[in-house]
Design a protein around this motif. Structure first.
Motif, PDB file in Angstrom:
ATOM      1  N   GLY A 105     -37.364 -41.972 -19.700  1.00 38.79           N
ATOM      2  CA  GLY A 105     -38.057 -40.589 -19.407  1.00 38.79           C
ATOM      3  C   GLY A 105     -37.294 -39.466 -20.380  1.00 38.79           C
ATOM      4  O   GLY A 105     -38.078 -38.404 -20.695  1.00 38.79           O
ATOM      5  N   TYR A 106     -36.251 -39.484 -20.703  1.00 37.52           N
ATOM      6  CA  TYR A 106     -35.622 -38.391 -21.632  1.00 37.52           C
ATOM      7  C   TYR A 106     -35.940 -38.442 -22.974  1.00 37.52           C
ATOM      8  O   TYR A 106     -35.964 -37.570 -23.655  1.00 37.52           O
ATOM      9  CB  TYR A 106     -34.292 -38.151 -21.080  1.00 37.52           C
ATOM     10  N   PHE A 107     -35.582 -39.485 -23.593  1.00 34.05           N
ATOM     11  CA  PHE A 107     -35.498 -39.642 -25.162  1.00 34.05           C
ATOM     12  C   PHE A 107     -37.063 -40.059 -25.768  1.00 34.05           C
ATOM     13  O   PHE A 107     -37.086 -39.831 -26.682  1.00 34.05           O
ATOM     14  CB  PHE A 107     -34.679 -40.656 -25.310  1.00 34.05           C
ATOM     15  N   ARG A 108     -37.627 -40.639 -24.827  1.00 33.81           N
ATOM     16  CA  ARG A 108     -39.012 -41.078 -24.998  1.00 33.81           C
ATOM     17  C   ARG A 108     -39.053 -41.936 -26.292  1.00 33.81           C
ATOM     18  O   ARG A 108     -38.184 -42.603 -26.673  1.00 33.81           O
ATOM     19  CB  ARG A 108     -40.092 -39.970 -25.098  1.00 33.81           C
ATOM     20  N   GLY A 109     -40.250 -41.729 -27.220  1.00 35.27           N
ATOM     21  CA  GLY A 109     -40.245 -42.475 -28.550  1.00 35.27           C
ATOM     22  C   GLY A 109     -40.064 -44.116 -28.329  1.00 35.27           C
ATOM     23  O   GLY A 109     -40.699 -44.748 -27.235  1.00 35.27           O
ATOM     24  N   ILE A 110     -39.392 -44.703 -29.216  1.00 36.81           N
ATOM     25  CA  ILE A 110     -39.243 -46.023 -29.379  1.00 36.81           C
ATOM     26  C   ILE A 110     -38.485 -46.677 -28.044  1.00 36.81           C
ATOM     27  O   ILE A 110     -38.701 -47.914 -27.454  1.00 36.81           O
ATOM     28  CB  ILE A 110     -38.532 -46.534 -30.874  1.00 36.81           C
ATOM     29  N   ILE A 111     -37.496 -45.730 -27.581  1.00 37.35           N
ATOM     30  CA  ILE A 111     -36.860 -46.317 -26.490  1.00 37.35           C
ATOM     31  C   ILE A 111     -37.683 -46.398 -25.363  1.00 37.35           C
ATOM     32  O   ILE A 111     -37.495 -47.821 -24.686  1.00 37.35           O
ATOM     33  CB  ILE A 111     -35.467 -45.345 -26.246  1.00 37.35           C
ATOM     34  N   GLU A 112     -38.581 -45.575 -25.051  1.00 37.20           N
ATOM     35  CA  GLU A 112     -39.616 -45.680 -23.950  1.00 37.20           C
ATOM     36  C   GLU A 112     -40.559 -46.689 -23.972  1.00 37.20           C
ATOM     37  O   GLU A 112     -40.760 -47.502 -23.107  1.00 37.20           O
ATOM     38  CB  GLU A 112     -40.326 -44.143 -24.106  1.00 37.20           C
ATOM     39  N   VAL A 113     -40.953 -47.040 -25.387  1.00 36.91           N
ATOM     40  CA  VAL A 113     -41.832 -48.121 -25.489  1.00 36.91           C
ATOM     41  C   VAL A 113     -41.085 -49.346 -25.381  1.00 36.91           C
ATOM     42  O   VAL A 113     -41.584 -50.366 -24.639  1.00 36.91           O
ATOM     43  CB  VAL A 113     -42.117 -48.028 -27.031  1.00 36.91           C
ATOM     44  N   ALA A 114     -39.777 -49.661 -25.709  1.00 36.63           N
ATOM     45  CA  ALA A 114     -39.278 -50.811 -25.675  1.00 36.63           C
ATOM     46  C   ALA A 114     -38.834 -51.121 -23.990  1.00 36.63           C
ATOM     47  O   ALA A 114     -39.105 -52.195 -23.687  1.00 36.63           O
ATOM     48  CB  ALA A 114     -37.611 -50.772 -26.285  1.00 36.63           C
ATOM     49  N   ILE A 115     -38.392 -50.139 -23.203  1.00 34.98           N
ATOM     50  CA  ILE A 115     -38.069 -50.286 -21.690  1.00 34.98           C
ATOM     51  C   ILE A 115     -39.421 -50.419 -21.247  1.00 34.98           C
ATOM     52  O   ILE A 115     -39.438 -51.120 -20.215  1.00 34.98           O
ATOM     53  CB  ILE A 115     -37.513 -48.891 -21.424  1.00 34.98           C
ATOM     54  N   GLY A 116     -40.534 -49.913 -21.492  1.00 35.68           N
ATOM     55  CA  GLY A 116     -41.902 -49.996 -21.066  1.00 35.68           C
ATOM     56  C   GLY A 116     -42.331 -51.626 -20.992  1.00 35.68           C
ATOM     57  O   GLY A 116     -42.874 -52.017 -20.233  1.00 35.68           O
ATOM     58  N   TRP A 117     -42.003 -52.214 -22.179  1.00 38.25           N
ATOM     59  CA  TRP A 117     -42.388 -53.371 -22.420  1.00 38.25           C
ATOM     60  C   TRP A 117     -41.634 -54.323 -21.619  1.00 38.25           C
ATOM     61  O   TRP A 117     -42.486 -55.241 -21.058  1.00 38.25           O
ATOM     62  CB  TRP A 117     -42.230 -54.006 -23.885  1.00 38.25           C
ATOM     63  N   LEU A 118     -40.292 -53.993 -21.256  1.00 38.09           N
ATOM     64  CA  LEU A 118     -39.482 -54.848 -20.466  1.00 38.09           C
ATOM     65  C   LEU A 118     -40.068 -54.788 -19.204  1.00 38.09           C
ATOM     66  O   LEU A 118     -40.197 -55.861 -18.470  1.00 38.09           O
ATOM     67  CB  LEU A 118     -38.046 -54.446 -20.910  1.00 38.09           C
ATOM     68  N   THR A 119     -40.314 -53.572 -18.865  1.00 40.41           N
ATOM     69  CA  THR A 119     -40.895 -53.484 -17.126  1.00 40.41           C
ATOM     70  C   THR A 119     -42.298 -53.948 -17.288  1.00 40.41           C
ATOM     71  O   THR A 119     -42.341 -54.828 -16.058  1.00 40.41           O
ATOM     72  CB  THR A 119     -40.784 -51.902 -17.136  1.00 40.41           C
ATOM     73  N   ASP A 120     -42.939 -54.099 -18.051  1.00 41.80           N
ATOM     74  CA  ASP A 120     -44.266 -54.711 -17.837  1.00 41.80           C
ATOM     75  C   ASP A 120     -44.261 -56.165 -17.782  1.00 41.80           C
ATOM     76  O   ASP A 120     -44.844 -56.767 -16.985  1.00 41.80           O
ATOM     77  CB  ASP A 120     -45.151 -54.314 -18.961  1.00 41.80           C
ATOM     78  N   ILE A 121     -43.417 -56.909 -18.604  1.00 46.91           N
ATOM     79  CA  ILE A 121     -43.061 -58.229 -18.536  1.00 46.91           C
ATOM     80  C   ILE A 121     -42.578 -58.704 -17.156  1.00 46.91           C
ATOM     81  O   ILE A 121     -42.952 -59.510 -16.619  1.00 46.91           O
ATOM     82  CB  ILE A 121     -41.914 -58.557 -19.588  1.00 46.91           C
ATOM     83  N   LEU A 122     -41.574 -57.808 -16.644  1.00 47.80           N
ATOM     84  CA  LEU A 122     -40.858 -58.177 -15.215  1.00 47.80           C
ATOM     85  C   LEU A 122     -41.973 -58.042 -13.964  1.00 47.80           C
ATOM     86  O   LEU A 122     -42.149 -58.674 -13.309  1.00 47.80           O
ATOM     87  CB  LEU A 122     -39.781 -57.361 -15.006  1.00 47.80           C
TER      88      LEU A 122
END
Length: 285
Positions: A105-122
């Motif tokens: 939420g704070y840094f956005r960008g590629i970090i948010e995308v990567a964490i979003g993918w992980l969350t979507d997989i789970l």
């Protein structure tokens, strides 16, 4: 802050659901903590084969099981194990999800995308199926259940925390801290995180009830605590597999009742905390 805390407590105490949930939670927690002190118990030796499947009596308030063990004692220790699994697993999910949500939420960008993918997989797998898969791979045990249920909780806390950070990172108090030269880690820890705690605390309480139900489900499937460890879901499983669940209904009634009470207690407590910690409801009074 003291005024808001006082108002939040008053609103919580005005919630019937919150008070009932608090009383039930304290009572169940006391049973779990005091079990080894008030009734030292060894499931491998505390058996009476001459007292198999006795109905509830003055000597055995909840009856006995197929091995002659006192069901009330088993339930007492089962609450301790189930509560321990729930608290530790939710703690794991909360800690990891909180960190991932703050970063995304704070840094956005590629970090948010990567964490979003992980969350979507789970999230692509139902939580109970994900837990079953993890326990099957890691072999059934209490530790495996804790890890499985904890991993299933991560996406929920990640998304909740990320949503809170996104709504707070552009607020004036955060902008002021940033303008004064505060580092990102200081802004996150001292400004954003405290402002995000109310919904996270509520969700943590509700997740404990969910984790209790998932742990009991794994125990019922034989993927949780292994015999002779007393665990509420495993007690239900033993009664059904042994074929005496209908002829000796107390062997399923009391474990199922206390699973229900545990889930109900934390859900009601979560409802009460939501009433008390909702800033809008506090400000309106």
């Amino acid at each position: 802050m003291p005024y808001l805390t006082q108002r939040a407590f008053q609103r919580f105490w005005q919630s019937p659901a919150g008070k009932i949930g608090l009383v039930l939670t304290i009572a169940l927690s006391a049973l779990a903590l005091l079990a080894p002190v008030l009734h030292p118990y060894d499931p491998t030796t505390d058996r009476d084969y001459l007292a198999r499947l006795l109905p509830p009596t003055a000597a055995h308030w909840f009856g006995t099981d197929a091995l002659g063990r006192d069901v009330m004692t088993l339930v007492w220790y089962g609450i301790r194990i189930s509560l321990s699994i729930s608290l530790v697993s939710v703690g794991i999910g909360l800690l990891i999800g909180l960190v991932l949500g703050l970063l995304a939420g704070y840094f956005r960008g590629i970090i948010e995308v990567a964490i979003g993918w992980l969350t979507d997989i789970l999230l692509a797998f139902p939580s109970i199926l994900l837990a079953i898969a993890i326990v099957t791979v890691t072999r059934p045990s209490i530790q495996s259940v804790v890890i499985a249920v904890g991993l299933a909780q991560i996406p929920l806390f990640t998304r909740l925390t990320r949503a809170m950070v996104l709504s707070l990172r552009e607020q004036e108090f955060v902008e002021a801290a940033r303008a004064l030269g505060a580092t990102p880690d200081r802004i996150i820890i001292h400004h954003i995180l405290p402002a995000s705690l109310a919904p996270i605390v509520v969700q943590t309480t509700l997740s404990i009830g969910t984790a209790t139900l998932e742990a009991a489900g794994l125990g019922f499937l034989g993927l949780g605590a292994q015999p002779p460890t007393p665990e509420l879901g495993a007690m239900l499983s033993d009664a059904f597999k042994g074929g005496y669940s209908l002829s000796s209904p107390w062997t399923t009634l009391f474990p199922g009742l206390f699973i229900t009470l545990m889930v109900l207690a934390f859900n009601l407590l979560g409802d009460g905390l939501r009433d008390g910690l909702d800033p809008r409801s506090v400000s309106m009074n």
